[in-house]
Write a protein that holds these residues in place. Structure first.
Motif, PDB file in Angstrom:
ATOM      1  N   ALA A 117       0.832  -1.217   0.000  1.00 44.51           N
ATOM      2  CA  ALA A 117       0.000   0.000   0.000  1.00 44.51           C
ATOM      3  C   ALA A 117       0.861   1.259   0.000  1.00 44.51           C
ATOM      4  O   ALA A 117       0.577   2.236  -0.723  1.00 44.51           O
ATOM      5  N   VAL A 118       1.937   1.258   0.815  1.00 44.11           N
ATOM      6  CA  VAL A 118       2.830   2.425   0.850  1.00 44.11           C
ATOM      7  C   VAL A 118       3.530   2.612  -0.488  1.00 44.11           C
ATOM      8  O   VAL A 118       3.661   3.739  -0.997  1.00 44.11           O
ATOM      9  N   GLU A 119       3.998   1.514  -1.089  1.00 44.15           N
ATOM     10  CA  GLU A 119       4.672   1.614  -2.386  1.00 44.15           C
ATOM     11  C   GLU A 119       3.720   2.149  -3.448  1.00 44.15           C
ATOM     12  O   GLU A 119       4.091   2.990  -4.282  1.00 44.15           O
ATOM     13  N   HIS A 120       2.472   1.639  -3.424  1.00 41.28           N
ATOM     14  CA  HIS A 120       1.482   2.122  -4.393  1.00 41.28           C
ATOM     15  C   HIS A 120       1.182   3.604  -4.195  1.00 41.28           C
ATOM     16  O   HIS A 120       1.096   4.384  -5.160  1.00 41.28           O
ATOM     17  N   ALA A 121       1.035   4.022  -2.942  1.00 42.33           N
ATOM     18  CA  ALA A 121       0.743   5.436  -2.663  1.00 42.33           C
ATOM     19  C   ALA A 121       1.907   6.326  -3.088  1.00 42.33           C
ATOM     20  O   ALA A 121       1.703   7.421  -3.653  1.00 42.33           O
ATOM     21  N   LEU A 122       3.132   5.888  -2.832  1.00 44.25           N
ATOM     22  CA  LEU A 122       4.287   6.685  -3.242  1.00 44.25           C
ATOM     23  C   LEU A 122       4.416   6.762  -4.757  1.00 44.25           C
ATOM     24  O   LEU A 122       4.833   7.790  -5.307  1.00 44.25           O
ATOM     25  N   VAL A 158      -3.395  11.187 -15.080  1.00 42.27           N
ATOM     26  CA  VAL A 158      -4.514  10.449 -14.480  1.00 42.27           C
ATOM     27  C   VAL A 158      -4.549   9.016 -15.006  1.00 42.27           C
ATOM     28  O   VAL A 158      -4.770   8.061 -14.253  1.00 42.27           O
ATOM     29  N   GLY A 159      -4.310   8.856 -16.314  1.00 44.82           N
ATOM     30  CA  GLY A 159      -4.270   7.507 -16.873  1.00 44.82           C
ATOM     31  C   GLY A 159      -3.153   6.662 -16.281  1.00 44.82           C
ATOM     32  O   GLY A 159      -3.349   5.478 -15.964  1.00 44.82           O
ATOM     33  N   ALA A 160      -1.970   7.271 -16.123  1.00 42.22           N
ATOM     34  CA  ALA A 160      -0.852   6.532 -15.523  1.00 42.22           C
ATOM     35  C   ALA A 160      -1.147   6.155 -14.080  1.00 42.22           C
ATOM     36  O   ALA A 160      -0.806   5.049 -13.627  1.00 42.22           O
ATOM     37  N   ALA A 161      -1.793   7.070 -13.341  1.00 45.42           N
ATOM     38  CA  ALA A 161      -2.138   6.749 -11.951  1.00 45.42           C
ATOM     39  C   ALA A 161      -3.184   5.640 -11.877  1.00 45.42           C
ATOM     40  O   ALA A 161      -3.110   4.752 -11.026  1.00 45.42           O
ATOM     41  N   LEU A 162      -4.172   5.668 -12.772  1.00 48.98           N
ATOM     42  CA  LEU A 162      -5.194   4.623 -12.766  1.00 48.98           C
ATOM     43  C   LEU A 162      -4.626   3.273 -13.170  1.00 48.98           C
ATOM     44  O   LEU A 162      -5.045   2.231 -12.647  1.00 48.98           O
ATOM     45  N   PHE A 163      -3.677   3.267 -14.077  1.00 46.92           N
ATOM     46  CA  PHE A 163      -3.117   2.000 -14.533  1.00 46.92           C
ATOM     47  C   PHE A 163      -2.175   1.370 -13.514  1.00 46.92           C
ATOM     48  O   PHE A 163      -1.657   0.282 -13.749  1.00 46.92           O
ATOM     49  N   THR A 164      -1.930   2.048 -12.394  1.00 48.80           N
ATOM     50  CA  THR A 164      -1.179   1.399 -11.322  1.00 48.80           C
ATOM     51  C   THR A 164      -2.046   0.402 -10.553  1.00 48.80           C
ATOM     52  O   THR A 164      -1.515  -0.390  -9.773  1.00 48.80           O
ATOM     53  N   PHE A 165      -3.367   0.464 -10.761  1.00 45.93           N
ATOM     54  CA  PHE A 165      -4.269  -0.501 -10.125  1.00 45.93           C
ATOM     55  C   PHE A 165      -4.438  -1.704 -11.052  1.00 45.93           C
ATOM     56  O   PHE A 165      -4.746  -1.547 -12.243  1.00 45.93           O
ATOM     57  N   PRO A 166      -4.254  -2.928 -10.568  1.00 47.11           N
ATOM     58  CA  PRO A 166      -4.376  -4.115 -11.423  1.00 47.11           C
ATOM     59  C   PRO A 166      -5.748  -4.263 -12.058  1.00 47.11           C
ATOM     60  O   PRO A 166      -5.859  -4.653 -13.225  1.00 47.11           O
ATOM     61  N   ASP A 167      -6.818  -3.944 -11.320  1.00 44.68           N
ATOM     62  CA  ASP A 167      -8.162  -4.082 -11.880  1.00 44.68           C
ATOM     63  C   ASP A 167      -8.371  -3.133 -13.053  1.00 44.68           C
ATOM     64  O   ASP A 167      -9.007  -3.496 -14.056  1.00 44.68           O
ATOM     65  N   VAL A 168      -7.854  -1.921 -12.937  1.00 42.29           N
ATOM     66  CA  VAL A 168      -8.003  -0.956 -14.027  1.00 42.29           C
ATOM     67  C   VAL A 168      -7.217  -1.403 -15.244  1.00 42.29           C
ATOM     68  O   VAL A 168      -7.652  -1.226 -16.389  1.00 42.29           O
ATOM     69  N   ARG A 169      -6.057  -2.025 -15.051  1.00 39.66           N
ATOM     70  CA  ARG A 169      -5.285  -2.539 -16.192  1.00 39.66           C
ATOM     71  C   ARG A 169      -6.065  -3.618 -16.926  1.00 39.66           C
ATOM     72  O   ARG A 169      -6.047  -3.676 -18.159  1.00 39.66           O
TER      73      ARG A 169
END
Length: 401
Positions: A75-80, A141-152
């Motif tokens: 979670a910390v890595e994803h937030a950073l 925004v697209g790059a931030a959303l694509f950090t989530f596996p479900d969005v990918r």
């Protein structure tokens, strides 16, 4: 290496990155700004996002994830990672705005013959900057959303059906895309620019803001008329500064036939020569119309550098001509004639207007009042007629004035 040393190294790395950014800011905003002022302005405007970018990136690089539990470390890595994307976007936008603001400000101060080209360049630069900002924000925004596996996973499905998705998005965003294309068309076809003087829906104003979705017209009474950009590509409008910022203003006066046009023309030229708003190009005074009620329409034309100067110059010329006629030729004040023998003033050589002046005057008042009541306003309305007769009465009482 123990966990304590890992956290100490993290603090040292973050502190070092912040110190490096602060040193660069002081160097650019201090010593170099004395020689290149624009460098100092850019450094001061980009200081906050630069600190955020340095802190986030250094924290993400030196974070001891191996000493953190399995759940929180992800979670910390994803937030950073998302914070790094946001800080990078903020820094890029701030640098772009800091670099483009000085040329935009210089273009804003250009006057004279180069003003039209400067306003065109300023409009295009601002629209391009807004488009670039929108593109950068959408990509971030697209790059931030694509950090989530479900969005990918959803993105892969959308790419598989890109044709249908593109059709649906195009139909849903048709007004937005239409305004975007209309804004680009206005900017690069030179049909509308910032600070253009326009007449839209019967309202006179100046283009204050031109965005990708709407246009703000600053009206003469400090109101703002906000219209979609597509309005200016689909509806007709007047652009007074399309080819040049120079404007010709006009002043019309309704005076008596006895007005000395040559003297009035000489007085107008003398006044314009001393007026700072006249651009020394064009001026003329002509009798443009003769009315059956004994009045003649006199029109004065004068040129000015821009619409604002033309407006003030028109007001000054109107006030000056009114004062000159009232003080030097009061017999030329507008009146309504009722006596057919009074063709050229009927004894206007004397201030009293001849032996029948009182009778003719009262008859004129009655006729003027009846006309304004039955037929509506004539020659400036019933109030203008009342003021004209009041001026004539004051002149009769004080013939020496």
């Amino acid at each position: 290496m123990s966990a304590l040393w890992a956290w100490i190294i993290l603090a040292a790395v973050v502190a070092t990155s912040v110190i490096v950014v602060e040193g660069g800011r002081r160097l650019l905003a201090g010593r170099l700004s004395a020689r290149w002022p624009s460098v100092g302005r850019v450094a001061r405007r980009c200081a906050s996002p630069a600190f955020a970018f340095a802190a986030v990136v250094s924290t993400n690089a030196a974070m001891p994830y191996q000493y953190m539990p399995d759940g929180p470390d992800r979670a910390v890595e994803h937030a950073l990672r998302i914070a790094a994307i946001g800080a990078t976007t903020w820094l890029v936008l701030r640098i772009a705005y800091a670099l483009t603001d000085p040329p935009l400000n210089r273009l804003m101060r250009i006057e004279g013959e180069r003003n039209r080209r400067a306003r065109r360049a300023r409009t295009q630069m601002m629209l391009l900057r807004r488009i670039a900002s929108v593109v950068v924000v959408v990509l971030a925004v697209g790059a931030a959303l694509f950090t989530f596996p479900d969005v990918r996973a959803v993105g892969a499905g959308v790419l598989a059906s890109a044709g249908v998705a593109g059709l649906v998005v195009g139909i849903a965003a048709r007004p937005t895309l239409g305004n975007l294309l209309a804004g680009l068309q206005l900017a690069f076809s030179d049909a509308l620019r910032l600070d253009d003087v326009v007449v839209v829906q019967g309202q006179w104003g100046r283009v204050e803001e031109l965005t990708l979705s709407y246009v703000v017209v600053w009206l003469w009474d400090d109101r703002r008329l906000i219209l979609p950009v597509s309005y200016f590509t689909e509806q007709p409008f007047e652009n007074w500064t399309r080819h040049s910022s120079r404007v010709i203003g006009s002043v019309e006066l309704h005076v008596d036939w006895t007005v000395p046009l040559d003297e009035l023309r000489t007085e107008l030229h003398s006044m314009l020569k001393e007026h700072p708003l006249w651009d020394r190009r064009e001026w003329v005074l002509q009798a443009t119309d003769v009315q059956p009620n004994g009045l003649v329409t006199v029109r004065a034309l004068m040129s000015a550098a821009d619409s604002a100067s033309a407006w003030d110059l028109r007001c000054d010329v109107r006030e000056h001509l009114i004062a000159y006629i009232r003080e030097h030729h009061p017999q030329a004040l507008p009146r309504f004639r009722t006596d057919p023998d009074d063709t050229l003033g009927g004894g206007l050589d004397s201030p009293g207007g001849g032996p029948d002046a009182d009778g003719g005057r009262h008859a004129g008042e009655a006729t003027a009042g009846q006309g304004s009541k039955d037929e509506g306003p004539r020659s400036g309305g019933s109030e203008a007629g009342g003021y004209a007769m009041a001026g004539a009465r004051n002149f009769d009482r004080n013939p020496g004035r």
